[in-house]
Design a protein around this motif. Structure first.
Motif, PDB file in Angstrom:
ATOM      1  N   THR A  32       0.831  -1.201   0.000  1.00 53.28           N
ATOM      2  CA  THR A  32       0.000   0.000   0.000  1.00 53.28           C
ATOM      3  C   THR A  32       0.869   1.256   0.000  1.00 53.28           C
ATOM      4  O   THR A  32       1.969   1.263   0.556  1.00 53.28           O
ATOM      5  N   SER A  33       0.342   2.319  -0.615  1.00 54.66           N
ATOM      6  CA  SER A  33       1.113   3.556  -0.651  1.00 54.66           C
ATOM      7  C   SER A  33       1.210   4.166   0.737  1.00 54.66           C
ATOM      8  O   SER A  33       2.180   4.816   1.073  1.00 54.66           O
ATOM      9  N   ARG A  34       0.194   3.903   1.564  1.00 53.34           N
ATOM     10  CA  ARG A  34       0.222   4.452   2.917  1.00 53.34           C
ATOM     11  C   ARG A  34       1.431   3.928   3.694  1.00 53.34           C
ATOM     12  O   ARG A  34       2.220   4.697   4.237  1.00 53.34           O
ATOM     13  N   ALA A  35       1.585   2.607   3.680  1.00 53.34           N
ATOM     14  CA  ALA A  35       2.709   2.001   4.403  1.00 53.34           C
ATOM     15  C   ALA A  35       4.032   2.488   3.816  1.00 53.34           C
ATOM     16  O   ALA A  35       4.946   2.876   4.535  1.00 53.34           O
ATOM     17  N   ARG A  36       4.115   2.483   2.486  1.00 52.63           N
ATOM     18  CA  ARG A  36       5.338   2.902   1.823  1.00 52.63           C
ATOM     19  C   ARG A  36       5.733   4.324   2.248  1.00 52.63           C
ATOM     20  O   ARG A  36       6.882   4.592   2.587  1.00 52.63           O
ATOM     21  N   ASN A  37       4.754   5.209   2.243  1.00 53.48           N
ATOM     22  CA  ASN A  37       5.029   6.599   2.610  1.00 53.48           C
ATOM     23  C   ASN A  37       5.502   6.725   4.049  1.00 53.48           C
ATOM     24  O   ASN A  37       6.434   7.464   4.343  1.00 53.48           O
ATOM     25  N   LYS A  38       4.820   6.012   4.935  1.00 54.48           N
ATOM     26  CA  LYS A  38       5.167   6.115   6.362  1.00 54.48           C
ATOM     27  C   LYS A  38       6.568   5.572   6.612  1.00 54.48           C
ATOM     28  O   LYS A  38       7.331   6.135   7.385  1.00 54.48           O
ATOM     29  N   ILE A  39       6.900   4.483   5.959  1.00 54.52           N
ATOM     30  CA  ILE A  39       8.234   3.906   6.147  1.00 54.52           C
ATOM     31  C   ILE A  39       9.289   4.864   5.607  1.00 54.52           C
ATOM     32  O   ILE A  39      10.290   5.134   6.256  1.00 54.52           O
ATOM     33  N   ARG A  40       9.037   5.409   4.420  1.00 54.98           N
ATOM     34  CA  ARG A  40       9.981   6.365   3.850  1.00 54.98           C
ATOM     35  C   ARG A  40      10.199   7.544   4.783  1.00 54.98           C
ATOM     36  O   ARG A  40      11.321   7.989   4.984  1.00 54.98           O
ATOM     37  N   GLN A  41       9.081   8.029   5.331  1.00 53.36           N
ATOM     38  CA  GLN A  41       9.178   9.163   6.252  1.00 53.36           C
ATOM     39  C   GLN A  41      10.079   8.831   7.430  1.00 53.36           C
ATOM     40  O   GLN A  41      10.961   9.600   7.787  1.00 53.36           O
TER      41      GLN A  41
ATOM     42  N   GLN B 185      18.748  12.169  11.526  1.00 55.82           N
ATOM     43  CA  GLN B 185      19.397  12.072  12.829  1.00 55.82           C
ATOM     44  C   GLN B 185      20.825  11.556  12.701  1.00 55.82           C
ATOM     45  O   GLN B 185      21.733  12.046  13.372  1.00 55.82           O
ATOM     46  N   LEU B 186      21.000  10.579  11.809  1.00 58.62           N
ATOM     47  CA  LEU B 186      22.345  10.049  11.602  1.00 58.62           C
ATOM     48  C   LEU B 186      23.262  11.123  11.036  1.00 58.62           C
ATOM     49  O   LEU B 186      24.422  11.219  11.405  1.00 58.62           O
ATOM     50  N   ALA B 187      22.705  11.942  10.123  1.00 55.86           N
ATOM     51  CA  ALA B 187      23.506  13.007   9.524  1.00 55.86           C
ATOM     52  C   ALA B 187      23.967  13.965  10.615  1.00 55.86           C
ATOM     53  O   ALA B 187      25.108  14.453  10.600  1.00 55.86           O
ATOM     54  N   GLU B 188      23.120  14.211  11.593  1.00 51.96           N
ATOM     55  CA  GLU B 188      23.482  15.094  12.689  1.00 51.96           C
ATOM     56  C   GLU B 188      24.653  14.503  13.477  1.00 51.96           C
ATOM     57  O   GLU B 188      25.599  15.194  13.831  1.00 51.96           O
ATOM     58  N   LEU B 189      24.523  13.197  13.711  1.00 48.41           N
ATOM     59  CA  LEU B 189      25.590  12.490  14.407  1.00 48.41           C
ATOM     60  C   LEU B 189      26.884  12.560  13.600  1.00 48.41           C
ATOM     61  O   LEU B 189      27.966  12.788  14.143  1.00 48.41           O
ATOM     62  N   GLY B 190      26.740  12.374  12.286  1.00 50.70           N
ATOM     63  CA  GLY B 190      27.887  12.405  11.396  1.00 50.70           C
ATOM     64  C   GLY B 190      28.568  13.760  11.424  1.00 50.70           C
ATOM     65  O   GLY B 190      29.792  13.862  11.340  1.00 50.70           O
ATOM     66  N   LYS B 191      27.761  14.783  11.574  1.00 49.60           N
ATOM     67  CA  LYS B 191      28.293  16.143  11.608  1.00 49.60           C
ATOM     68  C   LYS B 191      29.181  16.310  12.848  1.00 49.60           C
ATOM     69  O   LYS B 191      30.312  16.790  12.751  1.00 49.60           O
ATOM     70  N   GLU B 192      28.652  15.844  13.987  1.00 46.44           N
ATOM     71  CA  GLU B 192      29.442  15.920  15.217  1.00 46.44           C
ATOM     72  C   GLU B 192      30.735  15.139  15.068  1.00 46.44           C
ATOM     73  O   GLU B 192      31.813  15.606  15.452  1.00 46.44           O
ATOM     74  N   GLN B 193      30.609  13.947  14.479  1.00 48.42           N
ATOM     75  CA  GLN B 193      31.767  13.086  14.299  1.00 48.42           C
ATOM     76  C   GLN B 193      32.821  13.769  13.448  1.00 48.42           C
ATOM     77  O   GLN B 193      34.009  13.744  13.751  1.00 48.42           O
ATOM     78  N   PHE B 194      32.332  14.391  12.367  1.00 48.26           N
ATOM     79  CA  PHE B 194      33.217  15.055  11.432  1.00 48.26           C
ATOM     80  C   PHE B 194      33.929  16.223  12.112  1.00 48.26           C
ATOM     81  O   PHE B 194      35.148  16.390  11.988  1.00 48.26           O
ATOM     82  N   GLU B 195      33.161  16.990  12.877  1.00 46.79           N
ATOM     83  CA  GLU B 195      33.764  18.146  13.538  1.00 46.79           C
ATOM     84  C   GLU B 195      34.800  17.716  14.585  1.00 46.79           C
ATOM     85  O   GLU B 195      35.833  18.356  14.762  1.00 46.79           O
ATOM     86  N   ARG B 196      34.477  16.598  15.236  1.00 47.82           N
ATOM     87  CA  ARG B 196      35.418  16.069  16.224  1.00 47.82           C
ATOM     88  C   ARG B 196      36.718  15.681  15.538  1.00 47.82           C
ATOM     89  O   ARG B 196      37.816  15.967  16.014  1.00 47.82           O
TER      90      ARG B 196
ATOM     91  N   LEU C 183      12.346   6.500   7.695  1.00 46.76           N
ATOM     92  CA  LEU C 183      13.742   6.288   7.306  1.00 46.76           C
ATOM     93  C   LEU C 183      14.445   7.617   7.073  1.00 46.76           C
ATOM     94  O   LEU C 183      15.599   7.800   7.413  1.00 46.76           O
ATOM     95  N   LYS C 184      13.678   8.523   6.505  1.00 46.54           N
ATOM     96  CA  LYS C 184      14.228   9.844   6.222  1.00 46.54           C
ATOM     97  C   LYS C 184      14.591  10.547   7.525  1.00 46.54           C
ATOM     98  O   LYS C 184      15.651  11.171   7.630  1.00 46.54           O
ATOM     99  N   GLU C 185      13.697  10.413   8.497  1.00 45.10           N
ATOM    100  CA  GLU C 185      13.949  11.024   9.797  1.00 45.10           C
ATOM    101  C   GLU C 185      15.187  10.407  10.436  1.00 45.10           C
ATOM    102  O   GLU C 185      16.037  11.100  10.987  1.00 45.10           O
ATOM    103  N   GLU C 186      15.313   9.083  10.296  1.00 41.65           N
ATOM    104  CA  GLU C 186      16.473   8.426  10.872  1.00 41.65           C
ATOM    105  C   GLU C 186      17.747   8.893  10.181  1.00 41.65           C
ATOM    106  O   GLU C 186      18.769   9.131  10.807  1.00 41.65           O
ATOM    107  N   LYS C 187      17.650   9.065   8.882  1.00 43.02           N
ATOM    108  CA  LYS C 187      18.797   9.512   8.120  1.00 43.02           C
ATOM    109  C   LYS C 187      19.216  10.912   8.578  1.00 43.02           C
ATOM    110  O   LYS C 187      20.396  11.216   8.694  1.00 43.02           O
TER     111      LYS C 187
END
Ligand code: MN
Length: 762
Positions: free
Chosen positions: A498-507, A515-526, A509-513
């Motif tokens: 279903t498109s509903r499930a697909r959209n929610k999962i994408r959302q 958050q990870l990017a934020e972590l990556g930023k800290e890592q990079f600056e360190r 995953l995007k949010e997780e990405k």
């Protein structure tokens, strides 16, 4: 809207070549227009209730006539023929009323002439103005690229939320353009035909306009694959006589019996549409001669709404008295109408000549809805059906509101909902949900609530435990099992429908990405601090180019997930920013002299606090609210002896003390090891693996899974059986609460006849 119109004046034939006695051609055209207009009025007779109604149609006709005065269609006909024809389709095939006729007559005026939307509003009121506005907005395909079509499709759907008449008039407009495609240039024909297949036919289908959808598809085929089209037409014609003879013999006994029973009915033999025959030949490689369901028998009974259901089943019983039905081909869309409103009873039976024949049984009312869909609903005002359509429109709106994806993605996922078949499943409380066919337990979870979906661990279908990828069947009762530990995974996208499930999962995953990017930023600056460098905005374009990332977020994400390593970062500063590199070298030399310790970020920086209330793990000295992950190399579960390991990117990971990696971790990174122990047992599920060995015999797999799912109610994540020379080895991933739970399960499995050994998988 696709017309290439010429705005030249009507050309009066040259005096010299026109016979002197010929009538004035302008007069002829006028006569022809009037004739068409009168035919339209006749068709509108049923919906014209007042004098006012008639006047409004007249006013619209006159305005359209004046506005398109000098315009011609490609065929050379006066342009006004087109809006009149569209209005007639609205009446005859869509059962629409006076307002729609007015709008159909005016539908091309704002787009193509000097008349403004405001003029329309002043003359016909806001209702008409809004519909014309909607029709004008969805005009204008600019080019044939996929994304343009998608963007347009989205626009069309957006208007759905306002007034469904916009879509219906648009469909009528398109149908008439398809009917008059002959005079267009070849490229134009192809473009319009393809758009029709891509957007309009699926849309007509979704609105239950079966007849319109079929005509659109067949016409489109005529232009997209003329050779095959002609071939199928010829073959259908050639086989017609044999087919009719077969149908007549087949229906003879049914006719007789139904008459005896006092039914008033009609029996038709309906051939499949050209387009669906074409698809079968093209996609399944079946030759024309071997398509067994090239036609279906349709029995339409005259029955009032109170008795139609039982009458249909009586007819079914009569048909199956003569012909053996194929049990798995019975479809009861009377008890469960499709969400586009389709109701009918379908069965496939064996004819005396050994040929399978589909028989469709329905009442007159159901037949009209099946052929004319949404339009017929107005006539019958069936509340349950309207709720279905409303429900669908509600879903459309929900998807549109979440506009955070590319138009192509949007349409791809949306089209699945448009064209596929449906299934009906139940919640534990017996509430009915419909999903597209092929939906999994996870789709169902998302259908209930996005939170349930995000934490879905498995499901019980008809009382049996199944993985989240389990494909549901109509009639299943589904209960979802969740865990707070669960979260959406990339591979979930592989099996949701279903498109509903697909959209929610994408959302998610995007949010997780993010958050990870934020972590990556800290890592990079360190890392930069460590190298004694500072980050400069000016480096961003260089970074993008060097690491081939589309934006800096993507770069951070790749840092966090170790796709970009510290070495890569060093290499970048060395090659791209030599100045800062030399200062780095100087500092490094200095540091080497100082013999500093290897880089270890302080614990406080690595460990995220969590407010998980039901935590069962005590980490370090009595700290219970630290976030942790369970290592996937050894899958510890409560009861196991464990320790925590502070990772660079992923916080604390819990390993078993017997983990194969434990040795390496403890000896090389002793300073990162922290104590951990379990507190109490609780109803969280943990993953554990089991290896079962035994003799291969029929049914052993069944006996094992029955014990796991039914007797012990243990949830299976995956199961894999291999057999070799009479022996089998099964590997099973299960969800258990703790070691005791796992031991119990293993003990039970050892008792299964044929099982030789049961061991925990490490
Ligand atoms: Mn038009």
């Amino acid at each position: 809207m696709f017309e290439e119109r010429s705005t030249e004046k009507l050309v009066v034939p040259n005096e010299s070549c026109a016979p002197a006695e010929q009538k004035n051609p302008e007069e002829e055209v006028k006569k022809e227009i009037l004739k068409k207009y009168r035919s339209l009025l006749r068709a509108a007779q049923a919906v014209i209730k007042t004098k006012e109604d008639k006047l409004r149609i007249k006013k619209a006709f006159e305005l359209a006539l004046a506005a398109h005065k000098d315009m011609r269609r490609k065929s050379g006909e006066p342009y006004i023929f087109h809006p009149i024809a569209v209005a007639e389709i609205c009446l005859k095939e869509l059962n629409l009323g006076v307002t729609s006729v007015v709008c159909a007559l005016l539908h091309d005026t704002v787009e193509d002439t000097d008349i403004s939307l405001e003029d329309i509003g002043n003359m016909f009121g806001t209702e008409v103005m809004n519909i014309i506005d909607g029709l004008t907005k969805i005009e204008g395909f600019v080019d044939n690229t996929e994304s343009m079509q998608a963007e347009n499709f989205r626009k069309i759907l957006l208007t759905l939320s306002n007034d469904v008449r916009v879509i219906l008039i648009k469909l009528a407009d398109r149908l008439h353009n398809m009917r008059t495609l002959d005079h267009m240039k070849r490229e134009k024909q192809l473009k319009i035909a393809n758009e029709t297949l891509y957007l309009y036919a699926p849309l007509a289908h979704r609105l239950g306009l079966y007849r319109m959808k079929t005509e659109m598809e067949d016409l489109a085929l005529k232009y997209t694959d003329p050779e095959m089209y002609q071939d199928i037409v010829a073959k259908l014609k050639k086989s017609e006589e044999v087919r009719n003879r077969f149908i007549n013999t087949f229906i003879q006994p049914i006719k007789k019996r139904l008459t005896e029973q006092g039914f008033s009915f009609e029996i038709k033999g309906r051939t499949k549409s050209l387009y669906s025959i074409y698809n079968k030949i093209k996609n399944k490689g079946v030759p024309f001669e071997e398509i067994y369901d090239i036609f279906a028998i349709r029995i339409i009974i005259d029955s009032d709404p109170e008795h139609e259901k039982s009458d249909c089943w009586r007819v079914y019983s009569c048909v199956t008295d003569f012909y053996q039905p194929k049990p798995d081909r019975l479809r009861d869309w009377i008890s469960f109408p499709k969400s586009n409103g389709y109701e009918s009873l379908h069965t496939t039976v064996m004819s005396p000549t050994g040929k399978w024949v589909e028989v469709q049984i329905r009442s007159r009312r159901m037949d009209e809805i099946a052929e004319r869909g949404y339009a017929a609903h107005w006539k019958y005002k069936e509340s349950s059906i309207e709720t279905n359509i409303d429900e669908w429109l509600r879903k459309v709106r929900a998807i549109l509101e979440n506009a955070d994806q590319s138009a192509v993605d949007f349409v791809e996922s949306f089209k699945v909902d448009l064209v596929t078949e449906e299934i009906f499943v139940f919640t534990p409380k017996g509430e009915l949900k419909n999903l597209v066919a092929g939906s999994t337990a996870l789709d169902f979870a998302y259908e209930i609530h996005s939170d349930i979906g995000d934490h879905c661990l498995g499901a019980k279908v008809n009382g049996r435990l199944v993985p989240i990828s389990h494909v549901l069947q109509s009639g299943d009762q589904v209960e979802i099992i969740t865990s707070s530990k669960q979260k959406p995974k990339e591979d979930w996208l592989q099996f949701v429908k279903t498109s509903r499930a697909r959209n929610k999962i994408r959302q998610a995953l995007k949010e997780e990405k993010r958050q990870l990017a934020e972590l990556g930023k800290e890592q990079f600056e360190r890392k930069l601090r460590h190298l004694g460098l500072t980050f400069s905005e000016a480096d961003v374009p260089k970074i993008q180019k060097f690491f081939q990332v589309s934006n800096i977020q993507d770069f951070y994400y790749k840092v966090a997930t170790d796709v970009i390593t510290n070495n890569d970062i060093r290499r970048f500063y060395k090659e791209e920013t030599s100045g800062s590199w030399y200062s780095y070298l100087a500092r490094r030399l200095k540091r080497r002299i100082e013999k500093s310790k290897p880089e270890t970020p302080p614990l406080s920086e690595l460990v995220k606090k969590t407010n998980r209330s039901e935590d069962s793990l005590i980490i370090g000295d009595d700290v219970t609210n630290l976030d942790y992950k369970l290592a996937t190399c050894c899958n510890p579960i409560p009861g196991d002896e464990v320790f925590g390991f502070v990772t660079v990117n992923e916080g604390i990971k819990i390993h078993k003390t017997t983990c194969p990696n434990a040795n390496t971790l403890m000896s090389n990174y002793a300073y990162r090891i922290i104590k951990a122990r379990w507190t109490s047992r609780e109803a969280i599920a943990f993953q554990a693996g089991i290896v079962i060995k035994g003799f291969d015999d029929v049914g052993i797999v069944n006996r094992i899974t029955r014990i796991v799912s039914n007797q012990l109610k243990v949830n299976m994540k995956s199961i894999n059986f291999d057999t070799h020379e009479g022996l089998f080895e099964g590997r099973m991933m299960v969800f258990v609460h703790d070691t005791k739970h796992l031991e119990d399960l293993m003990e039970k499995l050892r008792g299964v006849s044929g099982v030789i050994s049961v061991e925990r998988l490490n």
